[in-house]
Design a protein around this motif. Structure first.
Motif, short mmCIF file in Angstrom:
data_model
loop_
_atom_site.label_atom_id
_atom_site.label_comp_id
_atom_site.label_asym_id
_atom_site.label_seq_id
_atom_site.Cartn_x
_atom_site.Cartn_y
_atom_site.Cartn_z
N ILE A 1 -13.96 17.73 -7.21
CA ILE A 1 -13.96 17.14 -5.86
C ILE A 1 -13.67 15.65 -5.92
CG2 ILE A 1 -15.42 16.63 -3.87
CD1 ILE A 1 -16.85 19.31 -4.44
N ARG A 2 -14.30 14.98 -6.87
CA ARG A 2 -14.10 13.54 -6.99
C ARG A 2 -12.64 13.21 -7.32
NH1 ARG A 2 -17.44 10.46 -11.49
NH2 ARG A 2 -19.26 11.00 -10.25
N GLY A 3 -12.06 13.94 -8.28
CA GLY A 3 -10.67 13.68 -8.64
C GLY A 3 -9.71 13.92 -7.48
N ALA A 4 -9.93 15.01 -6.73
CA ALA A 4 -9.07 15.31 -5.59
C ALA A 4 -9.20 14.23 -4.51
CB ALA A 4 -9.42 16.68 -5.02
N THR A 5 -10.41 13.73 -4.32
CA THR A 5 -10.64 12.69 -3.32
C THR A 5 -9.92 11.40 -3.69
OG1 THR A 5 -12.81 13.63 -2.79
CG2 THR A 5 -12.40 11.35 -2.13
N PHE B 1 -6.88 9.69 -1.49
CA PHE B 1 -7.01 8.32 -0.99
C PHE B 1 -5.83 7.46 -1.43
CE2 PHE B 1 -8.61 3.95 -1.83
CZ PHE B 1 -8.83 3.57 -0.52
N PHE B 2 -5.40 7.63 -2.66
CA PHE B 2 -4.29 6.83 -3.17
C PHE B 2 -2.96 7.20 -2.50
CE2 PHE B 2 -0.84 6.51 -6.39
CZ PHE B 2 -0.72 5.13 -6.39
N LEU B 3 -2.74 8.48 -2.25
CA LEU B 3 -1.45 8.94 -1.75
C LEU B 3 -1.30 8.79 -0.24
CD1 LEU B 3 -1.07 12.18 -3.92
CD2 LEU B 3 0.15 10.01 -4.22
N LEU B 4 -2.40 8.90 0.49
CA LEU B 4 -2.32 8.87 1.96
C LEU B 4 -2.30 7.43 2.48
CD1 LEU B 4 -4.80 11.75 2.82
CD2 LEU B 4 -2.29 11.82 2.83
N PRO B 5 -1.80 7.22 3.70
CA PRO B 5 -1.79 5.87 4.29
C PRO B 5 -3.21 5.31 4.40
CG PRO B 5 -0.39 7.36 5.55
CD PRO B 5 -1.15 8.21 4.59
N LYS B 6 -3.30 3.99 4.25
CA LYS B 6 -4.61 3.33 4.28
C LYS B 6 -4.95 2.90 5.70
CE LYS B 6 -4.76 3.64 -0.17
NZ LYS B 6 -3.46 4.35 -0.26
N PRO C 1 -3.66 7.01 -10.30
CA PRO C 1 -3.40 8.40 -10.71
C PRO C 1 -4.17 8.79 -11.97
CG PRO C 1 -1.34 7.29 -10.14
CD PRO C 1 -2.40 6.25 -10.19
N ALA C 2 -4.30 7.87 -12.92
CA ALA C 2 -5.06 8.17 -14.14
C ALA C 2 -6.52 8.44 -13.80
CB ALA C 2 -4.95 7.00 -15.12
N THR C 3 -7.07 7.70 -12.85
CA THR C 3 -8.46 7.90 -12.44
C THR C 3 -8.65 9.26 -11.80
OG1 THR C 3 -8.57 5.51 -12.03
CG2 THR C 3 -10.35 6.85 -11.15
N ALA C 4 -7.66 9.71 -11.03
CA ALA C 4 -7.75 11.02 -10.39
C ALA C 4 -7.63 12.14 -11.42
CB ALA C 4 -6.67 11.16 -9.33
N LEU C 5 -6.67 12.04 -12.33
CA LEU C 5 -6.48 13.08 -13.34
C LEU C 5 -7.67 13.20 -14.28
CD1 LEU C 5 -2.72 12.55 -14.28
CD2 LEU C 5 -3.73 14.50 -13.08
N ALA C 6 -8.39 12.11 -14.47
CA ALA C 6 -9.57 12.15 -15.32
C ALA C 6 -10.62 13.13 -14.77
CB ALA C 6 -10.18 10.75 -15.44
N GLY C 7 -10.67 13.29 -13.45
CA GLY C 7 -11.61 14.24 -12.86
C GLY C 7 -11.32 15.66 -13.28
N LEU C 8 -10.05 16.03 -13.31
CA LEU C 8 -9.66 17.37 -13.77
C LEU C 8 -10.02 17.57 -15.23
CD1 LEU C 8 -8.19 20.09 -13.42
CD2 LEU C 8 -6.04 18.88 -13.91
#
Length: 417
Positions: free
Chosen positions: A302-306, A310-315, A388-395
């Protein structure tokens, strides 16, 4: 049928209640204060002329020192009790903040926020304080008790971040750091309550019949290092540290680059702390009803997907608030689950030391997350490569946790009334 009551029931008559409250207050002070460090990167850079990389290195170094000091702090608490360790840690923590506040040089900043704060926080957080809760609670209620203490500890993040932001905006950086140092000293006396259950006569793990057959520390450590689940848990905890340190240190600066409103970074960090209160409690509850390694696996997914979303969607302000809320729900819930899993497999006699070794991996990740974020920003002018590295680390962490074997490898602890 067992008639044992939860560790937090009939609170005024149950000494475990006081242990949980004291633990929550100490963790609130220590974790709340260190959560404010990201707010000082810009001011240290602009007001004192220090490169962002150097400030980020000081913050990253305290995570590294914390990790290396944690096994020793845990071992000291295992042997001498939590109270003297907390007192030493709170004093050292406050001294580090004062040193950083009193000198504009980069060397003083690194020695204060890096070395002294790292030693201090190792003595005033999970490896010492939360393991005291683990010993005080019954095995059946341990996960929940740790979750409650962690949830209460999140109050510091909710309060400390806006407090530090307010003092920093109305006064100088030094005033804000001195105020935080004072609050750390105020929390120190609560360490005396952490050993309360032992003092009032409740059987302690070291005095229980089962404890007589508990192997010595060296043998326990050797056995843990050979245990595949312990090794996987250690590797997975690296990801937790990497993700949390990067976000806590660099989220305010990232939001500034995205042209978000001033102060939104501090609001986001405070919201993470607020939702972490619910998340830590929920993780403690889930850990008492489901296999803890499976809860950890889903939490990392869940954390990685979040992070990726957040990174990909508009801020926008809404997206930042939603990101902070979900991250808060998954923020420190890993700690009661991880320490509870170690206690389940290996018992509580050497819990402080065993958790300290696992936590060293967490802090190696924290060091890399905080420092690498600053390095990437100075080298490229953005944080694009690191998100992206932070997100992939969750997986990666989730894949490590699901296969962990939680078979008990320690003497069964006797039930407490």
């Amino acid at each position: 049928m067992s008639t044992a009551k939860p560790a937090y029931a009939t609170p005024l008559k149950n000494p475990t209640f006081y242990v949980i409250v004291a633990a929550a207050l100490i963790i609130s002070a220590a974790m709340g204060i260190r959560q404010t460090f990201g707010l000082f990167i810009g001011p240290f850079s602009y007001d004192r002329g220090l490169p962002v990389t150097r400030v980020a290195f000081a913050i990253a170094l305290h995570n590294l020192v914390w990790g290396f000091a944690q096994p020793f702090a845990g071992a000291a608490a295992d042997r001498y009790g939590a109270a003297p360790v907390v007192a030493f840690g709170a004093t050292t923590f406050a001294a580090g903040l004062a040193l950083a506040a009193g000198s504009p040089s980069g060397i003083a900043l690194i020695a204060g926020l890096g070395l002294l704060v790292g030693i201090g926080v190792s003595c005033t957080t999970f490896g010492v304080v939360l393991t005291a809760v683990g010993r005080a609670a019954t095995p059946e209620q341990r996960s929940m008790a740790m979750g409650i203490a962690s949830a209460g500890g999140s109050l510091g993040q909710v309060l400390m971040v806006p407090f530090a932001q307010l003092v920093r905006e109305t006064s100088r950086i030094s005033t804000s750091l001195y105020a935080l140092a004072f609050l750390m000293l105020v929390a120190a006396p609560f360490g005396m309550l952490l050993d309360r259950r032992k003092e009032v006569g409740t059987p302690h793990a070291a005095a229980s019949p089962a404890a007589a057959t508990v192997p010595p520390l060296r043998e326990t450590l050797a056995h843990a290092m050979r245990h595949r689940g312990y090794r996987l848990l250690t590797l997975g905890f690296f990801t937790c540290g990497f993700q949390l340190a990067f976000i806590a240190t660099h989220l305010p600066g990232y939001l500034t680059l995205c042209h978000m409103p001033m102060g939104l970074g501090a609001t986001a960090l405070a919201l993470i702390g607020l939702f972490n209160m619910a998340g830590s409690w929920a993780c403690g509850w889930l850990g008492g009803r489901f296999r803890q390694q499976h809860v950890l696996g889903w939490l990392y997914l869940i954390r990685g997907a979040t992070i990726a979303a957040f990174f990909l969607l508009p801020k926008s302000t809404v997206s930042v608030v939603l990101f902070a809320a979900v991250m808060g729900l998954t923020w420190l819930g890993t700690v009661p689950l991880t320490s509870g899993l170690i206690a389940k497999v290996f018992g509580t006699r050497h819990l402080g030391t065993l958790f300290g070794v696992v936590f060293l991996s967490h802090q190696l990740g924290s060091f890399l997350g905080a420092w690498l974020g600053g390095y990437v920003f100075d080298a490229t002018g953005s944080y694009t490569l690191i998100w992206p590295a932070t997100a992939l680390a969750g997986l990666f962490a989730a894949l490590l946790h699901f296969p962990i074997d939680d078979t008990v490898h320690a003497p069964v602890e006797p039930a407490r009334a």
